[in-house]
Design a protein around this motif. Sequence first.
Motif, short mmCIF file in Angstrom:
data_model
loop_
_atom_site.label_atom_id
_atom_site.label_comp_id
_atom_site.label_asym_id
_atom_site.label_seq_id
_atom_site.Cartn_x
_atom_site.Cartn_y
_atom_site.Cartn_z
N PRO A 298 0.86 -1.20 0.00
CA PRO A 298 0.00 0.00 0.00
C PRO A 298 0.89 1.24 0.00
CG PRO A 298 -0.57 -1.47 1.80
CD PRO A 298 0.65 -2.03 1.17
N GLN A 299 0.40 2.30 -0.62
CA GLN A 299 1.18 3.51 -0.82
C GLN A 299 1.90 3.98 0.46
OE1 GLN A 299 1.68 4.81 -3.72
NE2 GLN A 299 2.73 6.69 -3.21
N ALA A 300 1.15 4.10 1.55
CA ALA A 300 1.72 4.67 2.78
C ALA A 300 2.87 3.82 3.27
CB ALA A 300 0.64 4.76 3.85
N GLU A 301 2.66 2.51 3.24
CA GLU A 301 3.68 1.61 3.73
C GLU A 301 4.91 1.66 2.83
OE1 GLU A 301 3.50 -2.99 4.68
OE2 GLU A 301 1.56 -2.00 4.58
N TYR A 302 4.66 1.79 1.53
CA TYR A 302 5.74 1.85 0.57
C TYR A 302 6.61 3.08 0.81
CZ TYR A 302 8.04 2.72 -3.89
OH TYR A 302 8.98 2.99 -4.85
N GLU A 303 5.96 4.23 1.02
CA GLU A 303 6.69 5.48 1.27
C GLU A 303 7.59 5.32 2.49
OE1 GLU A 303 4.51 8.07 -1.53
OE2 GLU A 303 6.49 8.03 -0.61
N GLU A 304 6.98 4.75 3.52
CA GLU A 304 7.66 4.55 4.79
C GLU A 304 8.90 3.68 4.59
OE1 GLU A 304 5.32 2.50 8.01
OE2 GLU A 304 5.14 4.64 8.46
N LEU A 305 8.67 2.57 3.95
CA LEU A 305 9.75 1.61 3.73
C LEU A 305 10.86 2.24 2.90
CD1 LEU A 305 10.96 -1.32 3.61
CD2 LEU A 305 9.78 -1.50 1.43
N LYS A 306 10.45 2.94 1.85
CA LYS A 306 11.41 3.51 0.91
C LYS A 306 12.34 4.47 1.66
CE LYS A 306 11.55 5.57 -3.63
NZ LYS A 306 11.30 6.96 -3.88
N LEU A 307 11.71 5.33 2.46
CA LEU A 307 12.46 6.33 3.20
C LEU A 307 13.45 5.66 4.15
CD1 LEU A 307 12.42 9.39 3.46
CD2 LEU A 307 10.94 9.12 5.44
N ILE A 308 12.95 4.70 4.92
CA ILE A 308 13.79 4.09 5.94
C ILE A 308 14.87 3.22 5.29
CG2 ILE A 308 13.79 2.47 7.87
CD1 ILE A 308 11.04 3.63 8.59
N ARG A 309 14.50 2.56 4.19
CA ARG A 309 15.48 1.74 3.50
C ARG A 309 16.62 2.58 2.96
NH1 ARG A 309 14.44 -2.95 -0.91
NH2 ARG A 309 14.59 -4.67 0.56
N GLU A 310 16.25 3.69 2.35
CA GLU A 310 17.26 4.55 1.73
C GLU A 310 18.19 5.15 2.78
OE1 GLU A 310 14.94 5.91 -2.27
OE2 GLU A 310 15.20 7.39 -0.70
N GLU A 311 17.61 5.48 3.93
CA GLU A 311 18.41 6.17 4.92
C GLU A 311 18.85 5.24 6.06
OE1 GLU A 311 16.28 9.70 5.91
OE2 GLU A 311 16.43 10.46 3.85
N TRP A 312 18.72 3.96 5.82
CA TRP A 312 19.06 2.98 6.85
C TRP A 312 20.48 3.16 7.39
CZ3 TRP A 312 16.82 0.43 10.36
CH2 TRP A 312 17.38 -0.71 10.95
N PRO A 313 21.48 3.39 6.53
CA PRO A 313 22.83 3.57 7.06
C PRO A 313 22.89 4.71 8.08
CG PRO A 313 22.90 3.33 4.68
CD PRO A 313 21.46 3.43 5.06
#
Length: 541
Positions: free
Chosen positions: A430-445
Amino acid sequence: MAYTALYRKWRPSTFDEVRGQEHIVRTLKNQIITDRIGHAYLFCGTRGTGKTSIAKIFAKTVNCEHPKDGNPCGECAMCRAIAEGASLNVIEIDAASNNGVDDVREIRNQVQYPPTDGKYKVFIIDEVHMLSAGAFNALLKTLEEPPEYVIFILATTEVNKIPITILSRCQRYDFRRISIDTIAGHLRELADAEGIDADDKALRYVARVADGSMRDSLSLLDQCAAFHFDEKLTYDNVLDVLGAVDTGVFTRLFDAVVRSDTAECLRTVSEMVAEGRELTQMVTDFLWYMRNVLIIRNASEDDRLEDMVEMSEDNAKVLREQAQHVDEETLMRYIRVLSELSGQMKFATQKRVLVEIALIRLTRPAMENNLDSVLQRLAELEKKMSEIPSGADLAAAAAAAAQQGGTAGPAAGIAAASSAPKEPKKVTLPQAEYEELKLIREEWPMVVGKASGSIRSALRDSFVNPISPGRMEIIVPDQMNAKMLERLDAFQQISDIIAEDYQREIRFTARGDGSVKQEDTVYVSSEDLQAAINFPITEED
Ligand SMILES: [Zn+2]
């Protein structure tokens, strides 16, 4: 006889004539039938979706002498007076031009007096978000304790500008953009009734340009019909009147994008500007062009293409040819960049600059650093690899190198890389979850960087995957690291970092598995997927 614009003439006069807002109509009719009418309504939604039409039908029905099944009879004195705009029971206020405290005071004055005939005084305040802060306060007082005979219907295109104090006192109805099918169907009905000879394809194009607004679609049809008076309205005629670009230009532009020919892209834009083309429309049309390429790419040989993509057979053939030169991931990236652009265009002043930047983004993925473009660059690299001599040749070369006493070195590396790459698994979120994941994945380091020392080292080479809404799994290379994280109470610390930096509540668990790689799974948002497949303006019940 004076000419009446189609959208006035065809304005719905009963609930049953309203198209595309069935969920709202049903609720309002039920309220009327069961006599549970509210005193304050808020109608939100984009322009031309029926807010004021429905407000007026509602005003008519509650005052009608012989309502039928929740609809106004249209014949009694009240119905007629309201339809003619001659009734004192319906007060329409345009808050865009009457937005001060004094204007609201005037409303409060009128609220005091019960209607002389009919049951309700209905105040319809259009563009209510334009009221000043003082005016909202004044309105609030009236909304708090309205007399029995008063109904307020507030309409707005920008619900985010309505104070919460007002929101909490209204029944809220969200008007949907109307789907292309619904609009096109209505245009067909109306064209037949008006004796406008029009192609289905022409009507569908008008419906699409209207972008979810029934009112716009009727105005556009009016325009086209007036221009080609007494002639059959064809797809080409409509393109012509609406200043649309014929597909030939898009074929050229698309080719240039695929070839990464930035100069040619910019040249095409420059030509379109010189021809006086409307850039917002051009972006929308190009987006549709790409959507069509994607559809054709996924179509089977037997599918009737021209039905699926609403274009001539010849054009569909050109698209099929083009679709073969681009992979799906890349197309999805194109579509994403263009939909972003299309969203920005409506309110932008420097439209041309935006279009040019987007085209540069499309043709030079190296300038972008997000996951999409990395994937595309990877695909390009893989393609180059496959053009390098075959694995057998490389293995022979490596063996030769080894015999000469050297290490297997780079050749062996290439040989290993060229062994068939695993297709990543695609998961839709779902869109909201995707945004969340994308952000955290990208900035995980960065998240890891903020953790305390021992946790940080246990998180080495980790990445995250979603499990369910609000829950993510940290994948670490081995089971020991996962155990370590548990022992160190790492999850609480990471949740705290996320809560502070992203204002999100996410719970974490960990799993040690060296065979799982981040690139094994590609996540797509359900919205993107939908956009790519179907482009519905909105779904309807
Ligand atoms: Zn009536």
